[in-house]
Design an enzyme around this catalytic site. Structure first.
Site, PDB file in Angstrom:
ATOM      1  N   THR A 130      48.206  41.491  43.516  1.00  0.00           N
ATOM      2  CA  THR A 130      47.546  42.312  44.546  1.00  0.00           C
ATOM      3  C   THR A 130      48.310  42.201  45.953  1.00  0.00           C
ATOM      4  OG1 THR A 130      45.651  42.620  45.918  1.00  0.00           O
ATOM      5  CG2 THR A 130      45.924  40.709  45.223  1.00  0.00           C
ATOM      6  N   ASP A 131      48.381  43.269  46.554  1.00  0.00           N
ATOM      7  CA  ASP A 131      49.013  43.251  48.287  1.00  0.00           C
ATOM      8  C   ASP A 131      48.259  42.168  48.990  1.00  0.00           C
ATOM      9  OD1 ASP A 131      46.973  44.917  48.147  1.00  0.00           O
ATOM     10  OD2 ASP A 131      48.120  46.354  49.382  1.00  0.00           O
ATOM     11  N   GLU A 132      46.887  42.017  48.638  1.00  0.00           N
ATOM     12  CA  GLU A 132      45.990  41.297  49.607  1.00  0.00           C
ATOM     13  C   GLU A 132      46.338  39.884  49.760  1.00  0.00           C
ATOM     14  OE1 GLU A 132      41.867  42.006  49.105  1.00  0.00           O
ATOM     15  OE2 GLU A 132      42.013  44.186  48.562  1.00  0.00           O
ATOM     16  N   TYR A 155      38.532  36.614  47.391  1.00  0.00           N
ATOM     17  CA  TYR A 155      39.273  37.119  46.302  1.00  0.00           C
ATOM     18  C   TYR A 155      40.639  37.028  46.529  1.00  0.00           C
ATOM     19  CZ  TYR A 155      41.694  40.877  44.037  1.00  0.00           C
ATOM     20  OH  TYR A 155      42.767  41.669  43.261  1.00  0.00           O
ATOM     21  N   LYS A 159      43.535  34.962  44.073  1.00  0.00           N
ATOM     22  CA  LYS A 159      44.600  35.616  43.578  1.00  0.00           C
ATOM     23  C   LYS A 159      45.867  34.825  44.023  1.00  0.00           C
ATOM     24  CE  LYS A 159      45.297  38.901  41.214  1.00  0.00           C
ATOM     25  NZ  LYS A 159      45.110  38.852  39.509  1.00  0.00           N
TER      26      LYS A 159
END
Ligand code: NAD
Ligand code: DAU
Length: 349
Positions: A130-132, A155, A159
Site C-alpha cells: 500500500t502507499d500508506e 495497519y 504492512k
C-alpha cells in the site's frame, strides 16, 4: 503448468485478480488461499466454481502446518500475496489482529518459500502493498519509488513490516520477490466498511454519510480492475527485487468523492438532495492527511495505463451495488454489526 497462489483471493482485490488470471492465463493453475475472515467471501468467486484452472483452499496464512499442507498439495511457483487485514479503522481498534495476519502471516509464507524454493530462480514472491507505508504528504508532494517509509497507523505499520521482511528474505536467502504499492482501490465486491461502498450503501438506505473531520483529507483513487491488470503484468514481466508504485494520478479530497457519489446517485436513481445526508463526524485518530502517487515509469514502459476514469469507475461501482443488494446484506449480516456499532455508534448518535 505453473501453480500460482493468490492469497486473500476471496477478498475485494484478490477476487478481481483471481478472475482476471483464470480468464487470461489458462495455462496457469490458480490456487486461492484464503481464511474467509469477515472480509473474505466465496460469493466473490461464485462465477469461477466450474473453472478447471482454479482451486480454492481455506487456509490461514499464519498457521504454519496448514500452509505446509497446502504447499504439499499445490506447490506454488509464484505467490501473489494479498491476504491481509486491510481496514485502517479496525487496526486502530485491534492492532494485534494486524500483526498476526500482516506480519506473522507474511513471514510464515516466506519461511515456507525459504524451505521449499531453495536455489530456485524461476519462482516469485509478489508482495501486494500500500502507499500508506510512506506516511502522509505535504500539499503538492508525491510518493515516489524510493520514498522513505513512515507508517503512522497500526495497519500501515504492519504492512511496512511485511514489506521489510519480504526484502530481507530476498536479500538474505535470495528469494526472488517484487513489491508494488498502490493507493485507494474501489469497485465491485469491496466490503462496505470502506469509504466508497459505505457511502453507497448509506445512500441506498438514506442514512447519514459519515465524513471524518473536515473531509479535506486526500486519497489517490484507482479502479480495482486497473490495479489488477498492473499486478498481473508485473507478475509476468516485473523486475525481480524491484518496487513499483501503481497509481492512476487521481488524488481527491474525501468530500469531493462523497459529493460526486451523492450527485451520481441522484442522477441514476431519481433520488433528490442526497448531499444533505453528508454528516461531518469525529475524525479518525492519527488520520493521514494526503496521499498522492507518482506511478513508476517502468510500469508505463511495460505498456500499462489506467483505463477507467474516476467518473466511469464510480458509475460502474454504483451500478454494481444497486444491483447487488443481496450481496451487501449477506456480507454485513455477521460480525460487521458489532464493528459498525463500535466505529459509528458515538459518531452518528
Ligand atoms: P480485503 O480486506 O477485501 O481482503 C482481504 C482478504 O484476505 C480476505 O479475503 C480475507 O479473508 C483474507 N485474509 C485475511 N486474513 C487472512 C489470513 N490470516 N489468512 C488467509 N487469508 C486471510 O482486502 P483488499 O482491499 O482486497 O486488499 C488486498 C491486499 O491489497 C491487502 O494486502 C492490502 O493491504 C492491499 N492493498 C489494498 C488497497 C485497497 O485500497 N483496498 C490498496 C493497496 C493495497
Ligand atoms: O491507500 C491505500 C489504502 O486505502 C489501503 O492500503 C487500505 O487497505 C484501504 O483500506 C484504504 O485505506 P483508507 O483508510 O484510505 O480507506 P478508507 O476507505 O477507510 O478511507 C478513505 C478515506 O475516507 C480516509 O481519509 C478516511 C475517510 N473516511 C473513511 C470512512 C470509512 C471517512 O471520512 N468516513 C468513513 O466512514
Amino acid at each position: 503448468m505453473p501453480i500460482v497462489w493468490v492469497t486473500g483471493g476471496a477478498g475485494f482485490i484478490g477476487s478481481h485478480l483471481v478472475r482476471h488470471l483464470v480468464h487470461t492465463q489458462p495455462n496457469w493453475h490458480i490456487v486461492t488461499i484464503d481464511a474467509l475472515t469477515y472480509a473474505g467471501n466465496l460469493a466473490n468467486l461464485a462465477d469461477l466454481k466450474d473453472a478447471p484452472n482454479h482451486t480454492f483452499l481455506r487456509v490461514n496464512i499464519a498457521d504454519g502446518p496448514a500452509v505446509e499442507k497446502a504447499w504439499e498439495a499445490y506447490p506454488p511457483d509464484r505467490i501473489l500475496h494479498l491476504a491481509a487485514e486491510s481496514h485502517v479503522d479496525r487496526s486502530i481498534l485491534s492492532p494485534l489482529d494486524f500483526v498476526h495476519t500482516n506480519v506473522l502471516g507474511t513471514v510464515t509464507l516466506l519461511e515456507m518459500a525459504r524451505k521449499h524454493w531453495k536455489g530456485r530462480t524461476d519462482v516469485l514472491f509478489y508482495q501486494v502493498s500500500t502507499d500508506e507505508v510512506y506516511g502522509s504528504l505535504a500539499p503538492e508532494d508525491f510518493f515516489r519509488e524510493g520514498s522513505s517509509y513512515d507508517p503512522r497507523s497500526p495497519y500501515s505499520a504492519s504492512k511496512a513490516a511485511a514489506d521489510h521482511f519480504v526484502r530481507a528474505y530476498g536479500h538474505t536467502y535470495g528469494i526472488p520477490y517484487l513489491i508494488s504499492n498502490c493507493g485507494n482501490n474501489y469497485g465491485p465486491y469491496q466490503f462496505p466498511e470502506k469509504l466508497i461502498p459505505l457511502t453507497i450503501t448509506h445512500l441506498m438506505e438514506r442514512k447519514p454519510i459519515p465524513v471524518y473531520g473536515t473531509g479535506q483529507n486526500v486519497r489517490d483513487w484507482i479502479y480495482v480492475e486497473d490495479h489488477v491488470r498492473a499486478i498481473a503484468l508485473l507478475a509476468e514481466k516485473g523486475q525481480r527485487g524491484h518496487t513499483y508504485l501503481i497509481g492512476a494520478r487521481c488524488p481527491r479530497p474525501n468530500l469531493e468523492i462523497v459529493t460526486l457519489l451523492c450527485d451520481l446517485y441522484d442522477e441514476l436513481t431519481g433520488a433528490r438532495d442526497s448531499r444533505q445526508l453528508i454528516t461531518f463526524v469525529k475524525d479518525r485518530p492519527g488520520h493521514d492527511f494526503r496521499y498522492a502517487i507518482e506511478p513508476s515509469p517502468e510500469l508505463h514502459a511495460l505498456g500499462w495505463q489506467p483505463q477507467v476514469s474516476l467518473h466511469e469507475g464510480l458509475r460502474k461501482t454504483l451500478h454494481w451495488y444497486l444491483q447487488n443488494q443481496a450481496w451487501v446484506n449477506a456480507v454485513r449480516s455477521g460480525e460487521y454489526q458489532s464493528y459498525y456499532a463500535l466505529q459509528y455508534g458515538e459518531r452518528l448518535r
